[in-house]
Design an enzyme around this catalytic site. Structure first.
Site, mmCIF file in Angstrom:
data_model
loop_
_atom_site.group_PDB
_atom_site.id
_atom_site.type_symbol
_atom_site.label_atom_id
_atom_site.label_comp_id
_atom_site.label_asym_id
_atom_site.label_seq_id
_atom_site.Cartn_x
_atom_site.Cartn_y
_atom_site.Cartn_z
ATOM 1 N N GLY A 197 -3.104 -2.089 -6.983
ATOM 2 C CA GLY A 197 -2.009 -3.035 -7.116
ATOM 3 C C GLY A 197 -2.315 -4.101 -8.152
ATOM 4 N N HIS A 230 0.832 -1.206 0.000
ATOM 5 C CA HIS A 230 0.000 0.000 0.000
ATOM 6 C C HIS A 230 0.869 1.259 0.000
ATOM 7 C CE1 HIS A 230 -2.761 -2.982 2.050
ATOM 8 N NE2 HIS A 230 -3.530 -2.556 1.072
#
Length: 281
Positions: free
Chosen positions: A134, A24
């Site tokens: 992602g 993250h």
């Protein structure tokens, strides 16, 4: 939210479910480098969990998340309650057909409708120029890109390569995931069988193999060493997650895996080609 962000320049959004990690942080730093304002959303979205899944036990640590987000460069953290996102009478679900149906769509019915619904809400609330996801959740990324294209949304969807455990770590190569916290250090080490299987498929592809059955078998041979793995799927696909018997030399070719290890569902994927992946049209 829109009032707070008005006239601040290019806005970047990093949607998360919290329990943040270096993966993250990489998304946040990418957004920081490319945008004037960075918003991180933290919302454990109940709509994308099935009735027997881990909504109640999904790891949470808001204080830690706020510290990590701030250190990585976030300007704002948006942390709504479920009742604010889905108030009484809420009755809309967003379905993205086609790309959402195989693989995790089949293994987790309703999951991608929940993802698409919350992502659409977040994009509408924050109105970012760019949103960062992602590549570890490759199918989710494909669903979100289709959602944005089909509905003519203004946000650009940016995929960021998967972050893995350092080579010095005992679990080197394991894709970082909040659900890794369910695993002991030894179980995390054994979970590297997923990334090792993907690399075996990569190696076979680099050696000239294009038959998807034989490529898949290269990965299955590695997975056979881990008796605790309950495999959901190991697939070799072309663009748009198309399952074809023979691959062309396309930089979007991908190998994806999902399964349960020690009761924890893990997913991963890797590109087959080392050629640069073109930006989506």
């Amino acid at each position: 939210m829109q009032t707070a962000l008005a006239s601040r320049g290019r806005v970047g959004l990093v949607p998360t479910m919290g329990f943040l990690h270096e993966g993250h942080a990489t998304l946040i730093r990418r957004a920081r480098a490319e945008c004037d304002v960075v918003v991180v959303s933290i919302f454990v979205n109940p709509m994308q969990f099935g009735p027997t899944e881990d909504l109640a036990t999904y790891p949470r640590d808001l204080d830690r998340d706020l510290a990590l987000a701030g250190a990585a460069g976030a300007d704002f953290v948006f942390h709504p309650e479920a009742a604010a996102m889905y108030p009484a009478g809420f009755s809309t679900r967003v379905e993205v057909s086609g790309v959402s149906e195989p693989l995790d769509g089949a293994a987790r019915p309703g999951h991608f409708a929940g993802v698409a619904t919350v992502v659409l809400k977040l994009l509408n609330i924050v109105q970012p120029e760019r949103a960062y996801f992602g590549e570890k959740d490759w199918q989710q990324l494909a669903v979100v890109r289709r959602l944005v294209a089909d509905l003519n949304l203004r946000s650009e969807i940016v995929g960021v390569p998967t972050v893995r455990a350092d080579e010095e770590a005992a679990h080197a190569g394991l894709a970082l995931s909040s659900r890794n916290s369910y695993l002991s250090p030894e179980q995390q080490r054994r979970a590297t069988v997923l990334s090792r299987a993907l690399r075996a498929v990569q190696a076979a592809y680099a050696g000239g193999e294009r038959d998807t059955g034989r490529l898949r078998q290269a990965g299955l041979d590695v997975l056979a060493s881990e008796p605790e793995l309950a495999l959901d799927y190991l697939v070799v696909v072309g663009p748009d997650l198309r399952d074809v018997p023979q691959l062309s030399d396309d930089p979007l070719n991908r190998v994806l895996i999902a399964g349960r290890l020690f009761g924890v569902r893990l997913i991963d994927n890797m590109p087959l080609s080392t050629a640069p992946v073109p930006a989506p049209a």
